[in-house]
Design a protein around this motif. Structure first.
Motif, PDB file in Angstrom:
ATOM      1  N   ARG A 244       0.819  -1.211   0.000  1.00  0.00           N
ATOM      2  CA  ARG A 244       0.000   0.000   0.000  1.00  0.00           C
ATOM      3  C   ARG A 244       0.852   1.260   0.000  1.00  0.00           C
ATOM      4  N   ALA A 245       2.031   1.177   0.572  1.00  0.00           N
ATOM      5  CA  ALA A 245       2.950   2.318   0.533  1.00  0.00           C
ATOM      6  C   ALA A 245       3.370   2.619  -0.902  1.00  0.00           C
ATOM      7  N   VAL A 246       3.685   1.571  -1.657  1.00  0.00           N
ATOM      8  CA  VAL A 246       4.071   1.774  -3.056  1.00  0.00           C
ATOM      9  C   VAL A 246       2.909   2.334  -3.871  1.00  0.00           C
ATOM     10  N   ALA A 247       1.718   1.787  -3.638  1.00  0.00           N
ATOM     11  CA  ALA A 247       0.544   2.288  -4.367  1.00  0.00           C
ATOM     12  C   ALA A 247       0.280   3.758  -4.049  1.00  0.00           C
ATOM     13  N   ALA A 248       0.472   4.141  -2.793  1.00  0.00           N
ATOM     14  CA  ALA A 248       0.266   5.539  -2.406  1.00  0.00           C
ATOM     15  C   ALA A 248       1.289   6.447  -3.078  1.00  0.00           C
ATOM     16  N   LEU A 249       2.533   6.020  -3.113  1.00  0.00           N
ATOM     17  CA  LEU A 249       3.567   6.798  -3.802  1.00  0.00           C
ATOM     18  C   LEU A 249       3.237   6.952  -5.281  1.00  0.00           C
ATOM     19  N   ALA A 250       2.835   5.848  -5.914  1.00  0.00           N
ATOM     20  CA  ALA A 250       2.563   5.876  -7.348  1.00  0.00           C
ATOM     21  C   ALA A 250       1.411   6.815  -7.688  1.00  0.00           C
ATOM     22  N   ALA A 251       0.436   6.941  -6.785  1.00  0.00           N
ATOM     23  CA  ALA A 251      -0.733   7.780  -7.039  1.00  0.00           C
ATOM     24  C   ALA A 251      -0.530   9.240  -6.653  1.00  0.00           C
ATOM     25  N   ASP A 252       0.573   9.542  -5.999  1.00  0.00           N
ATOM     26  CA  ASP A 252       0.831  10.893  -5.494  1.00  0.00           C
ATOM     27  C   ASP A 252       1.347  11.797  -6.617  1.00  0.00           C
ATOM     28  N   GLU A 253       0.598  12.838  -6.914  1.00  0.00           N
ATOM     29  CA  GLU A 253       1.025  13.778  -7.954  1.00  0.00           C
ATOM     30  C   GLU A 253       2.267  14.556  -7.532  1.00  0.00           C
ATOM     31  N   GLU A 254       2.532  14.561  -6.230  1.00  0.00           N
ATOM     32  CA  GLU A 254       3.705  15.274  -5.714  1.00  0.00           C
ATOM     33  C   GLU A 254       4.761  14.304  -5.191  1.00  0.00           C
ATOM     34  N   LYS A 255       4.851  13.129  -5.809  1.00  0.00           N
ATOM     35  CA  LYS A 255       5.790  12.115  -5.357  1.00  0.00           C
ATOM     36  C   LYS A 255       7.244  12.554  -5.422  1.00  0.00           C
ATOM     37  N   ALA A 256       7.538  13.565  -6.237  1.00  0.00           N
ATOM     38  CA  ALA A 256       8.924  14.025  -6.368  1.00  0.00           C
ATOM     39  C   ALA A 256       9.504  14.517  -5.046  1.00  0.00           C
ATOM     40  N   ARG A 257       8.665  14.841  -4.071  1.00  0.00           N
ATOM     41  CA  ARG A 257       9.162  15.276  -2.767  1.00  0.00           C
ATOM     42  C   ARG A 257       9.938  14.173  -2.064  1.00  0.00           C
ATOM     43  N   TRP A 258       9.728  12.910  -2.486  1.00  0.00           N
ATOM     44  CA  TRP A 258      10.421  11.780  -1.882  1.00  0.00           C
ATOM     45  C   TRP A 258      11.646  11.361  -2.686  1.00  0.00           C
ATOM     46  N   SER A 259      11.886  11.979  -3.821  1.00  0.00           N
ATOM     47  CA  SER A 259      12.928  11.488  -4.717  1.00  0.00           C
ATOM     48  C   SER A 259      14.307  11.538  -4.074  1.00  0.00           C
ATOM     49  N   GLY A 260      15.020  10.419  -4.173  1.00  0.00           N
ATOM     50  CA  GLY A 260      16.357  10.308  -3.601  1.00  0.00           C
ATOM     51  C   GLY A 260      16.378   9.981  -2.131  1.00  0.00           C
ATOM     52  N   LYS A 261      15.197   9.903  -1.521  1.00  0.00           N
ATOM     53  CA  LYS A 261      15.127   9.661  -0.075  1.00  0.00           C
ATOM     54  C   LYS A 261      14.927   8.185   0.231  1.00  0.00           C
ATOM     55  N   SER A 262      15.208   7.843   1.454  1.00  0.00           N
ATOM     56  CA  SER A 262      15.017   6.491   1.973  1.00  0.00           C
ATOM     57  C   SER A 262      13.985   6.553   3.083  1.00  0.00           C
ATOM     58  N   VAL A 263      12.931   5.735   2.974  1.00  0.00           N
ATOM     59  CA  VAL A 263      11.817   5.845   3.907  1.00  0.00           C
ATOM     60  C   VAL A 263      11.232   4.457   4.177  1.00  0.00           C
ATOM     61  N   ASP A 264      10.557   4.321   5.293  1.00  0.00           N
ATOM     62  CA  ASP A 264       9.924   3.040   5.610  1.00  0.00           C
ATOM     63  C   ASP A 264       8.406   3.150   5.469  1.00  0.00           C
ATOM     64  N   ALA A 265       7.762   1.996   5.382  1.00  0.00           N
ATOM     65  CA  ALA A 265       6.320   1.968   5.162  1.00  0.00           C
ATOM     66  C   ALA A 265       5.557   2.639   6.293  1.00  0.00           C
ATOM     67  N   GLY A 266       6.017   2.461   7.530  1.00  0.00           N
ATOM     68  CA  GLY A 266       5.339   3.073   8.670  1.00  0.00           C
ATOM     69  C   GLY A 266       5.285   4.583   8.578  1.00  0.00           C
ATOM     70  N   THR A 267       6.387   5.186   8.156  1.00  0.00           N
ATOM     71  CA  THR A 267       6.426   6.642   7.995  1.00  0.00           C
ATOM     72  C   THR A 267       5.449   7.095   6.911  1.00  0.00           C
ATOM     73  N   LEU A 268       5.440   6.384   5.782  1.00  0.00           N
ATOM     74  CA  LEU A 268       4.541   6.772   4.698  1.00  0.00           C
ATOM     75  C   LEU A 268       3.076   6.597   5.089  1.00  0.00           C
ATOM     76  N   SER A 269       2.788   5.623   5.954  1.00  0.00           N
ATOM     77  CA  SER A 269       1.394   5.420   6.360  1.00  0.00           C
ATOM     78  C   SER A 269       0.851   6.634   7.098  1.00  0.00           C
ATOM     79  N   LYS A 270       1.712   7.319   7.836  1.00  0.00           N
ATOM     80  CA  LYS A 270       1.271   8.512   8.560  1.00  0.00           C
ATOM     81  C   LYS A 270       1.012   9.675   7.604  1.00  0.00           C
ATOM     82  N   VAL A 271       1.745   9.695   6.499  1.00  0.00           N
ATOM     83  CA  VAL A 271       1.596  10.776   5.523  1.00  0.00           C
ATOM     84  C   VAL A 271       0.367  10.552   4.651  1.00  0.00           C
ATOM     85  N   TYR A 272       0.190   9.306   4.182  1.00  0.00           N
ATOM     86  CA  TYR A 272      -0.863   9.019   3.216  1.00  0.00           C
ATOM     87  C   TYR A 272      -2.138   8.458   3.844  1.00  0.00           C
TER      88      TYR A 272
END
Length: 304
Positions: A244-272
Motif C-alpha cells: 500500500r505504501a508503493v501504491a500511495a507513492l505511485a498515485a501521489d502527484e507530488e511524489k517528487a518530494r520523496w525522490s532520492g530519499k530512503s523511507v519506511d512503510a510506517g512513515t509513509l502510512s502517517k503521511v498518506y
C-alpha cells in the motif's frame, strides 16, 4: 473503490512472494496493469525452492481489481530483461512504475560471522542477486519509463539509510547489499530528475512473509501466537502494508518530494493515511530503534 492507477503500467521485478507479491497486488487494487516477474513459475522453481509462483501473483493482482501478467524472468540475465521490457513496450507503449524488489539471497547469507569466515561464492552470489539484478533491470526499463514525466522507481531494501548507516546488519555481504540498494535510489533520482521522474528507497518493517510465518510456525490468521517465540513479533506487519505504501507513492502527484530519499512503510502510512490489513499503522523501524536495539522490554504500545 477508487482506483487512482487505472491506465498505469507497472513492472514489479521480484514479485513471486513476500513484499514483491503484495506490492503487485496493491498496485492492482489501485487499478494498475502489473507485470509480475521472477524465476519461480509453475514450470519450475528457482534456487529458493519455495512453492510460490509468479502465476499465482498475477492471478491475485487480477482478483484485486487490476490486470496481472506473469513473466518468468531471471533478472541476472540481461537478454531476458531486455526482452521483457521490449514486450511491455510492444503491448503497452509505456511504463509508469518500476519496482526493483529482486532478492532471493536468503539461503545464501551466513549470519554473525566475520568476513574471513564467510563463504565467498555465496557472498558474491548474494551481492549479484541483490544489486546486479536491480541495475540490469533499471538499465533496460528506464528508457521506457522516462518517455513520460511522472514515472516512479522504487528500490526495495531492508532498513532505511538512517538505520543502516548506524547499524551493522549481521553479515558484511548482507550489510553491503542493503546499503547499496538505498544508494541506488539516490543515484537514480539524480539521473531521473531531468525527465520529471522519481526514485525512492523503501523498506518494510518486520514483514510477515510466507517464509517468516513458517519460521514462527504460525499462519496469518494466528500470527500473534508467534509472540510466544519472540514478543517483539507483535510489531510485525503484513506484506500488504508496504504494498500500500508503493501504491500511495505511485498515485501521489507530488511524489517528487520523496525522490532520492530512503523511507519506511510506517512513515509513509502517517503521511498518506493507509493502514495494514488489520487497520493498524505499525512503525517497525522506530520500534526496532527505540525498543529492540535499546534493549527495552517488548511493548508495541504507541508503535502500531
Amino acid at each position: 473503490m477508487t482506483q487512482p492507477l487505472t491506465g498505469k503500467i507497472a513492472l514489479v521485478a521480484g514479485a513471486t512472494r513476500g513484499a514483491g507479491r503484495q506490492i503487485a497486488v496493491q498496485l492492482g487494487a489501485a487499478g494498475a496493469t502489473v507485470y509480475a516477474t521472477g524465476r519461480s513459475s509453475r514450470a519450475g522453481r528457482s534456487e529458493m525452492d519455495r512453492p510460490e509462483t509468479i502465476e499465482e501473483t498475477a492471478e491475485l493482482v487480477s482478483e484485486a481489481g487490476g490486470t496481472g501478467i506473469a513473466v518468468q524472468v531471471d533478472h541476472l540475465v540481461p537478454e531476458q530483461v531486455r526482452d521483457l521490457v521490449a514486450r511491455i513496450d510492444a503491448e503497452q507503449g509505456r511504463l509508469d512504475v518500476l519496482v526493483n524488489d529482486i532478492w532471493g539471497g536468503d539461503p545464501l547469507v551466513t549470519w554473525n560471522k566475520p568476513v574471513w569466515e564467510q563463504p565467498l561464492d555465496a557472498g558474491f552470489r548474494t551481492l549479484r542477486l541483490a544489486v546486479d539484478t536491480h541495475i540490469i533491470t533499471s538499465h533496460f526499463a528506464l528508457p521506457l519509463l522516462i518517455r513520460k514525466p511522472g514515472g516512479l522507481v522504487v528500490e526495495m531494501g531492508d532498513g532505511t539509510k538512517a538505520y543502516n548507516d548506524e547499524n551493522y546488519r549481521l553479515s558484511v555481504f548482507y550489510d553491503l547489499a542493503k546499503v547499496s540498494v538505498n544508494r541506488l535510489a539516490f543515484s537514480q533520482a539524480h539521473e531521473l530528475k531531468p525527465h520529471g521522474c522519481t526514485a525512492v528507497a523503501l523498506t518494510p518493517g518486520w514483514i510477515r512473509s510466507e517464509a517468516m510465518l513458517e519460521h514462527f510456525g504460525v499462519t496469518e490468521e494466528n500470527w500473534r501466537d508467534g509472540a510466544a517465540t519472540d514478543t517483539n513479533f507483535l510489531i510485525s506487519e503484513t506484506p500488504a502494508f508496504v504494498g500500500r505504501a508503493v501504491a500511495a507513492l505511485a498515485a501521489d502527484e507530488e511524489k517528487a518530494r520523496w525522490s532520492g530519499k530512503s523511507v519506511d512503510a510506517g512513515t509513509l502510512s502517517k503521511v498518506y493515511g493507509f493502514t495494514d490489513l488489520d487497520g493498524s499503522q505499525p512503525e517497525g523501524f522506530r520500534y526496532i530503534t527505540e525498543v529492540v536495539d535499546a534493549g527495552k522490554p517488548a511493548d508495541v504500545t504507541g508503535y502500531r
